[in-house]
Scaffold this active site. Structure first.
Site, PDB file in Angstrom:
ATOM      1  N   SER A 161       0.700 -23.671   3.996  1.00  0.00           N
ATOM      2  CA  SER A 161       1.414 -22.687   3.178  1.00  0.00           C
ATOM      3  C   SER A 161       2.774 -23.086   2.656  1.00  0.00           C
ATOM      4  O   SER A 161       3.353 -22.338   1.869  1.00  0.00           O
ATOM      5  CB  SER A 161       1.531 -21.373   3.960  1.00  0.00           C
ATOM      6  OG  SER A 161       0.264 -20.767   4.061  1.00  0.00           O
TER       7      SER A 161
ATOM      8  N   LYS B 133      11.434 -17.052   2.618  1.00  0.00           N
ATOM      9  CA  LYS B 133      10.126 -16.375   2.603  1.00  0.00           C
ATOM     10  C   LYS B 133      10.223 -15.070   3.385  1.00  0.00           C
ATOM     11  O   LYS B 133      10.814 -15.046   4.486  1.00  0.00           O
ATOM     12  CB  LYS B 133       9.088 -17.287   3.240  1.00  0.00           C
ATOM     13  CG  LYS B 133       7.652 -16.757   3.193  1.00  0.00           C
ATOM     14  CD  LYS B 133       6.712 -17.790   3.800  1.00  0.00           C
ATOM     15  CE  LYS B 133       5.265 -17.385   3.628  1.00  0.00           C
ATOM     16  NZ  LYS B 133       4.348 -18.425   4.179  1.00  0.00           N
TER      17      LYS B 133
ATOM     18  N   SER C  68       0.740 -19.767   1.398  1.00  0.00           N
ATOM     19  CA  SER C  68       1.222 -18.425   1.219  1.00  0.00           C
ATOM     20  C   SER C  68       2.681 -18.323   0.776  1.00  0.00           C
ATOM     21  O   SER C  68       3.148 -17.221   0.478  1.00  0.00           O
ATOM     22  CB  SER C  68       1.050 -17.631   2.521  1.00  0.00           C
ATOM     23  OG  SER C  68       1.725 -18.266   3.565  1.00  0.00           O
TER      24      SER C  68
END
Lengths: 460, 59
Positions: free
Chosen positions: A180, A81, A156
């Site tokens: 997330s 990420k 996210s």
């Protein structure tokens, strides 16, 4: 090109690698091919580290040939990420605020992945600064769900989940502050683990809320999640933990609040998982989290105040570089009063004790991960069993409690809606006992998914 | 708030008064998108202050 290669689990790849049926270079090349083919459509990646990944893969193959086996992640392509620092690569946080940033050093979690021999294939797209559940507010455009690109992959860590389902990586490392990792795992049909709070180092990770932040793996199976989790700790295991015996397991389900508002198909898949578990000999009890109604106000005050404080300087000097939605919510956090933040911390201790109490007589809690399937990109509300609900609130509803309390929580796919969109259940364990949770999850996984798993065994 | 006000026993800012002040500030700063979020925050703050786990110095 053999696209089935990219659907191998880490465990399966490891067996083939050690039998010399495949090389890390072949698998990495196939993942890069998938990125070339599908990233323009799915926007899962912000930065693709093609040359570096090829170099790492060749090095992994040389090491294996020379008898230097780093363990289960050796040669495994993993996406990261774009919130986590990799030396020499920008950490954009999907924001124009960080234009020009280049990480000076690897985050400790990345150091551990390198030591484990992982191939770092690229930085994945996310909701800007991890402050959202849909991955649609990104300076690089929205990430999209491989099952239906008109829908969100969740957030996210949306790009992370999408990268696995689309065969661009065998695993990904995401972050989880309100859900997330687990929300995109649910939306895309992967496994997602939020370990216990404080277990995995957050150094070198752009914070959303330091009080609630975690990092952890997204993978195709619980076994793979266990392997990546241990590698993140700098403790690579050669074998995943053994599953607990499924017969006799004690699971607790909280119906009130957690099952009040569920999509019809999500409810049906959840209940079907429960039925299969009961048939297998699992005892399922009902419990209550008495202060469940206070979860949202507590989470709201802690997360917004923490995030706003981190962004205070840049909101004042470059507010226009944020996406509008993220900027507005960060600005709102600046208005939270200290007395209410303190109240929220007190509420956090109450919730922590209530979840501890629920787990005292049970091996894990079991609940849906997300009340809805992946929503359309751009939707702000969604119809859930006849009532209109806010998308963001729905996506966070069942995950944020365990960020507040710090308990480890794992999302496992449990089938699909009638439209073919993934559904997911969540298992929650005792604080600082993530391995025990993984052992429960390994036992439950075939009954949750409804699909028997092949026998596990690294190097077999 | 001046000491005179405190001595006369005027109450501290309520959530509603805080919200009006925050909304006016959002207007002043040209950030209308902030308003619905501030309203949601005010609702959450009221709920938090009403929670039964809040301490009370008189008890």
């Amino acid at each position: 090109m053999d696209t089935a290669l990219t659907q191998l689990t880490i465990e399966e790849f490891g067996r083939k690698l050690r039998k010399r049926k495949i090389t890390a270079e072949q698998l990495t090349e196939e993942c890069l091919h998938r990125i070339d083919a599908d990233n323009p459509r799915l926007n899962a990646f912000i930065t693709v580290m093609a040359d570096e990944a090829r170099r790492q893969a060749r090095e992994a193959d040389r090491e294996v040939a020379a008898g230097h086996d780093r363990g289960p992640l050796h040669g495994v392509p993993i996406s990261i990420k774009d919130l986590i620092d990799i030396r020499g690569i920008p950490t954009t946080a999907a924001s124009r605020v960080r234009e020009g940033h280049v990480a000076e050093r690897d985050a400790p979690s990345i150091v551990h992945l390198r030591q484990a021999g992982a191939v770092l294939i690229g930085k994945t797209n996310l909701h800007e600064f991890a402050f959202g559940t849909t991955s649609e507010d990104s300076a690089f455009g929205p990430a999209r769900n491989p099952h239906d690109p008109s829908r969100s992959p969740g957030g996210s860590s949306g790009g992370s989940a999408a990268s696995i389902v689309a065969g661009m990586a065998l695993a990904s490392i995401g972050s989880d502050t309100g859900g997330s990792i687990r929300i995109p795992a649910a939306a895309c049909g992967t496994v997602g683990l939020k370990p216990s709070h404080g277990e995995v180092s957050l150094e070198g990770v752009v914070p959303m809320s330091r009080t609630l932040d975690h990092i952890g793996p997204l993978t195709q199976t619980v076994t793979d999640a266990a392997l990546v989790y241990h590698a993140l700790l700098g403790d690579p295991v050669t074998m995943p933990p053994a599953p607990m015996p499924v017969s006799g397991l004690r699971l607790a389900v909280a119906r009130e609040y957690f099952c009040d508002i569920l999509d019809v198909d999500v409810r049906a898949r959840f209940e079907a998982s429960l039925d299969r578990l009961r048939t297998a000999g699992v005892r399922v009890d009902e419990i209550e989290i008495h202060h469940a109604a206070d979860i949202v106000p507590i989470y709201f005050h802690i997360s917004f105040a923490d995030a706003a404080t981190y962004h205070a300087a840049t909101l004042a000097t470059m507010g226009d570089r944020y996406t509008e939605s993220v900027r507005s919510r960060l600005e709102a956090g600046l208005y939270i009063q200290a007395q209410d933040y303190v109240r929220a911390l007190a509420g956090r201790e109450v919730l922590r004790r209530e979840v501890d109490a629920a787990l005292a007589q049970h091996d894990a809690l079991l609940l849906p991960t997300m009340p809805i399937a992946a929503p359309p990109i751009g939707a702000t509300t969604v119809m859930v069993a006849g009532s209109e609900q806010p998308v963001r609130g729905m996506m966070l509803r069942l995950t944020q409690l365990f960020n507040v309390t710090g308990h480890p929580a794992l999302a496992v796919p449990c089938g699909t809606t009638s439209a073919g969109l993934p559904c997911s259940v969540q298992l929650v364990g005792c604080r600082m006992q993530t391995d025990a949770l993984l052992r429960v999850a390994l036992a439950c996984e075939p009954y949750i998914t409804g699909v028997p798993l092949p026998r596990s065994g690294i190097g077999g | 708030m001046s000491n005179n006000n405190i001595c006369r026993g005027e109450s501290l800012m309520t959530v509603e008064e805080w919200l009006q002040s925050a909304l006016a500030d959002a207007d002043r700063r040209g950030l209308p998108a902030l308003k619905p979020i501030l309203e949601a925050l005010a609702k959450a703050t009221k709920a938090l202050r009403a929670a039964d786990f809040n301490e009370d110095a008189s008890r």
